[in-house]
Design a protein around this motif. Structure first.
Motif, PDB file in Angstrom:
ATOM      1  N   LEU A   1       0.817  -1.216   0.000  1.00  0.00           N
ATOM      2  CA  LEU A   1       0.000   0.000   0.000  1.00  0.00           C
ATOM      3  C   LEU A   1       0.851   1.266   0.000  1.00  0.00           C
ATOM      4  O   LEU A   1       0.601   2.198  -0.760  1.00  0.00           O
ATOM      5  N   VAL A   2       1.844   1.328   0.859  1.00  0.00           N
ATOM      6  CA  VAL A   2       2.634   2.535   1.038  1.00  0.00           C
ATOM      7  C   VAL A   2       3.872   2.512   0.163  1.00  0.00           C
ATOM      8  O   VAL A   2       4.278   3.534  -0.376  1.00  0.00           O
ATOM      9  N   GLY A   3       4.489   1.383   0.035  1.00  0.00           N
ATOM     10  CA  GLY A   3       5.720   1.264  -0.735  1.00  0.00           C
ATOM     11  C   GLY A   3       6.927   1.217   0.173  1.00  0.00           C
ATOM     12  O   GLY A   3       6.838   1.375   1.390  1.00  0.00           O
ATOM     13  N   LEU A   4       8.067   1.010  -0.439  1.00  0.00           N
ATOM     14  CA  LEU A   4       9.311   0.936   0.317  1.00  0.00           C
ATOM     15  C   LEU A   4       9.913   2.327   0.470  1.00  0.00           C
ATOM     16  O   LEU A   4       9.763   3.174  -0.399  1.00  0.00           O
ATOM     17  N   PRO A   5      10.637   2.571   1.565  1.00  0.00           N
ATOM     18  CA  PRO A   5      11.340   3.842   1.693  1.00  0.00           C
ATOM     19  C   PRO A   5      12.461   3.947   0.653  1.00  0.00           C
ATOM     20  O   PRO A   5      12.915   2.945   0.098  1.00  0.00           O
ATOM     21  N   ASP A   6      12.904   5.164   0.394  1.00  0.00           N
ATOM     22  CA  ASP A   6      13.928   5.380  -0.630  1.00  0.00           C
ATOM     23  C   ASP A   6      15.217   4.639  -0.329  1.00  0.00           C
ATOM     24  O   ASP A   6      15.887   4.153  -1.233  1.00  0.00           O
ATOM     25  N   TRP A   7      15.577   4.540   0.939  1.00  0.00           N
ATOM     26  CA  TRP A   7      16.839   3.897   1.276  1.00  0.00           C
ATOM     27  C   TRP A   7      16.810   2.394   1.043  1.00  0.00           C
ATOM     28  O   TRP A   7      17.848   1.752   1.016  1.00  0.00           O
ATOM     29  N   MET A   8      15.632   1.823   0.811  1.00  0.00           N
ATOM     30  CA  MET A   8      15.550   0.386   0.546  1.00  0.00           C
ATOM     31  C   MET A   8      15.424   0.081  -0.951  1.00  0.00           C
ATOM     32  O   MET A   8      15.416  -1.083  -1.338  1.00  0.00           O
ATOM     33  N   GLN A   9      15.314   1.089  -1.790  1.00  0.00           N
ATOM     34  CA  GLN A   9      15.150   0.883  -3.222  1.00  0.00           C
ATOM     35  C   GLN A   9      16.475   0.491  -3.863  1.00  0.00           C
ATOM     36  O   GLN A   9      17.541   0.942  -3.468  1.00  0.00           O
ATOM     37  N   VAL A  10      16.387  -0.314  -4.906  1.00  0.00           N
ATOM     38  CA  VAL A  10      17.561  -0.679  -5.688  1.00  0.00           C
ATOM     39  C   VAL A  10      17.733   0.388  -6.759  1.00  0.00           C
ATOM     40  O   VAL A  10      16.801   0.739  -7.467  1.00  0.00           O
ATOM     41  N   ASN A  11      18.948   0.918  -6.879  1.00  0.00           N
ATOM     42  CA  ASN A  11      19.200   2.026  -7.802  1.00  0.00           C
ATOM     43  C   ASN A  11      19.634   1.572  -9.183  1.00  0.00           C
ATOM     44  O   ASN A  11      20.068   2.382  -9.984  1.00  0.00           O
ATOM     45  N   GLY A  12      19.571   0.331  -9.492  1.00  0.00           N
ATOM     46  CA  GLY A  12      19.972  -0.142 -10.803  1.00  0.00           C
ATOM     47  C   GLY A  12      21.456  -0.452 -10.840  1.00  0.00           C
ATOM     48  O   GLY A  12      22.079  -0.760  -9.838  1.00  0.00           O
ATOM     49  N   ALA A  13      22.035  -0.312 -12.012  1.00  0.00           N
ATOM     50  CA  ALA A  13      23.444  -0.650 -12.200  1.00  0.00           C
ATOM     51  C   ALA A  13      24.335   0.344 -11.462  1.00  0.00           C
ATOM     52  O   ALA A  13      24.041   1.530 -11.364  1.00  0.00           O
ATOM     53  N   SER A  14      25.432  -0.144 -10.974  1.00  0.00           N
ATOM     54  CA  SER A  14      26.394   0.688 -10.273  1.00  0.00           C
ATOM     55  C   SER A  14      27.160   1.545 -11.271  1.00  0.00           C
ATOM     56  O   SER A  14      27.450   1.130 -12.385  1.00  0.00           O
ATOM     57  N   LYS A  15      27.475   2.769 -10.881  1.00  0.00           N
ATOM     58  CA  LYS A  15      28.208   3.678 -11.761  1.00  0.00           C
ATOM     59  C   LYS A  15      29.713   3.541 -11.570  1.00  0.00           C
ATOM     60  O   LYS A  15      30.480   4.192 -12.262  1.00  0.00           O
ATOM     61  N   ILE A  16      30.142   2.707 -10.663  1.00  0.00           N
ATOM     62  CA  ILE A  16      31.562   2.504 -10.414  1.00  0.00           C
ATOM     63  C   ILE A  16      32.081   1.487 -11.433  1.00  0.00           C
ATOM     64  O   ILE A  16      31.548   0.400 -11.569  1.00  0.00           O
ATOM     65  N   LYS A  17      33.111   1.889 -12.157  1.00  0.00           N
ATOM     66  CA  LYS A  17      33.708   0.992 -13.140  1.00  0.00           C
ATOM     67  C   LYS A  17      34.970   0.388 -12.547  1.00  0.00           C
ATOM     68  O   LYS A  17      35.816   1.090 -12.021  1.00  0.00           O
ATOM     69  N   VAL A  18      35.086  -0.895 -12.655  1.00  0.00           N
ATOM     70  CA  VAL A  18      36.256  -1.600 -12.137  1.00  0.00           C
ATOM     71  C   VAL A  18      37.134  -1.971 -13.317  1.00  0.00           C
ATOM     72  O   VAL A  18      36.696  -2.626 -14.258  1.00  0.00           O
TER      73      VAL A  18
END
Length: 63
Positions: A42-59
């Motif tokens: 109903l409410v959804g997950l808080p922002d800190w629990m969301q997955v942000n997709g692919a990481s921007k850090i390149k190794v």
């Protein structure tokens, strides 16, 4: 073989059922889980629990 094991377990439960307080405890845990699931839907997950997709850090590979 597992069917026989389940039948023996059911026989033991029929002869010695769990106490009322244990049954209430299990149903209370199930109710809390269902309530948390409902609030999440109903409410959804808080922002800190969301997955942000692919990481921007390149190794870079080590040479």
């Amino acid at each position: 073989m597992s069917q026989l094991r389940w039948l023996l377990r059911a026989k033991r439960w029929a002869q010695n059922p769990p106490s009322k307080s244990r049954v209430k405890f299990v149903f209370a845990i199930i109710a809390v889980c269902v309530a948390l699931y409902g609030v999440e839907k109903l409410v959804g997950l808080p922002d800190w629990m969301q997955v942000n997709g692919a990481s921007k850090i390149k190794v870079r590979p080590v040479p």
